[in-house]
Design an enzyme around this catalytic site. Structure first.
Site, mmCIF file in Angstrom:
data_model
loop_
_atom_site.group_PDB
_atom_site.id
_atom_site.type_symbol
_atom_site.label_atom_id
_atom_site.label_comp_id
_atom_site.label_asym_id
_atom_site.label_seq_id
_atom_site.Cartn_x
_atom_site.Cartn_y
_atom_site.Cartn_z
ATOM 1 N N HIS A 1 37.890 30.267 47.090
ATOM 2 C CA HIS A 1 39.539 29.618 47.067
ATOM 3 C C HIS A 1 39.622 28.978 48.289
ATOM 4 C CE1 HIS A 1 40.318 33.238 44.336
ATOM 5 N NE2 HIS A 1 41.198 32.319 43.931
ATOM 6 N N THR B 1 49.477 37.662 44.825
ATOM 7 C CA THR B 1 48.550 38.835 45.144
ATOM 8 C C THR B 1 48.827 39.389 46.410
ATOM 9 O OG1 THR B 1 46.914 37.338 45.325
ATOM 10 C CG2 THR B 1 46.998 37.971 43.298
ATOM 11 N N LYS C 1 44.551 30.374 50.878
ATOM 12 C CA LYS C 1 44.767 31.660 50.419
ATOM 13 C C LYS C 1 44.789 32.804 51.581
ATOM 14 C CE LYS C 1 43.523 34.610 46.372
ATOM 15 N NZ LYS C 1 44.954 34.385 46.085
ATOM 16 N N PHE D 1 47.204 33.903 35.827
ATOM 17 C CA PHE D 1 48.063 33.799 34.623
ATOM 18 C C PHE D 1 47.245 32.583 33.702
ATOM 19 C CE2 PHE D 1 51.359 35.713 36.905
ATOM 20 C CZ PHE D 1 51.966 36.466 35.877
#
Length: 232
Positions: free
Chosen positions: A131, A73, A135, A99
Site C-alpha cells: 500500500h 480499517t 496507510k 469496498f
C-alpha cells in the site's frame, strides 16, 4: 440522498466526487478535528477516516439513528461493540475491509482456493500486501480478511507479520509511494507455486463501492457486509 462524509482525505475527496456524480448531496464533510454539525441532516454516513476516530464516528451515527457505512480499517478490536450498539439501537451498519467489487470477488476466490488446498499439506500459504506510505495500519484490513478466509477453511490458526510457523500465515506488509493496494496469496511447494493476486489501479473502485453500499443500506436495519450489498 444526503450523505455525511466522515473523513476528508484523499479517499474522502474521491467519494465526494463520485457521490456528486451520482446526484447525491453532501451535508457534512468532517475531518478528524471537525465537529459533527450537520450529521442530523444526513440520510446516511460514509466513514473513511483513520483508526483513532473511526469508533467515535460509527458510534455517533448509530446513537443518532443515521445508517453508517465504514471502510476504515485498524479498529476491529471494537467491532463487536459496534455490532452490539447497532443491534441495541435498531440501527444500520456496514463495515467492509474493502469496498471494491473486484476485491470482494477475490475474497470468494480466496476461500474457494483455500478449501481446495486444505488437504495438500505440501503447500505452505503466505501473503503479501503493498500500500501507499500514508496507510497507517499494517497489515491492511483486506489482508486480514483474506487471511481469515484461509483460516476458516484450513488448519491454520492465525496470521503473523513475524516469521511464519506451522499454524500461522505469514503476511509481508510493504509500504511504497503511490500504490493504491496490491494483495497476493501464495501456495508454495518444493516443485511449484500457485498465486492469486488483486491489483488496484486507483481509489475509484473503493469509492464507488462505498457509495453503492450507502445507496443499498437505506431503509434496511441490521449489520451487513459487502456480500449482502453485492449478492455474492
Amino acid at each position: 440522498m444526503k450523505i455525511a462524509l466522515l473523513g476528508y482525505g484523499k479517499m474522502g475527496k474521491v467519494i465526494e466526487r463520485i457521490a456528486l456524480e451520482r446526484n447525491h448531496e453532501l451535508v457534512l464533510r468532517k475531518g478528524s478535528q471537525d465537529s459533527f454539525d450537520g450529521l442530523e441532516n444526513a440520510d446516511v454516513a460514509i466513514d473513511f477516516s483513520v483508526p483513532s476516530v473511526a469508533v467515535e464516528n460509527i458510534s455517533t451515527c448509530l446513537e443518532k439513528g443515521i445508517p453508517v457505512v465504514s471502510g476504515t480499517t485498524g479498529w476491529l478490536e471494537k467491532y463487536d461493540e459496534m455490532v452490539a450498539l447497532c443491534n441495541q439501537k435498531n440501527g444500520s451498519f456496514i463495515y467492509g475491509s474493502n469496498f471494491s467489487l473486484g476485491v470482494n470477488i477475490f475474497f470468494e476466490l480466496n476461500e474457494y482456493l483455500a478449501k481446495m488446498m486444505n488437504n495438500l499439506k505440501q503447500y505452505k500459504v503466505s501473503m503479501e500486501e503493498i500500500h501507499h506510505t500514508q496507510k497507517l495500519d499494517a497489515p491492511s484490513g483486506t489482508a486480514i480478511s483474506l487471511a481469515n478466509g484461509i483460516i476458516k477453511n484450513t488448519s491454520y490458526e492465525n496470521w503473523t507479520l513475524d516469521e511464519a510457523n506451522e499454524n500461522k500465515i505469514h503476511i509481508d506488509a510493504k509500504r511504497i509511494e503511490n500504490v493504491p493496494g496490491t494483495h497476493s496469496v501464495f501456495y508454495d511447494s518444493e516443485v511449484d507455486q500457485i498465486e492469486i493476486k488483486h491489483t488496484a489501479h486507483s481509489r475509484e473502485g473503493f469509492a464507488l463501492g462505498s457509495v453503492v453500499a450507502a445507496e443499498w443500506i437505506l431503509g434496511k436495519k441490521g449489520v451487513f457486509t459487502m456480500k449482502d450489498v453485492l449478492g455474492i
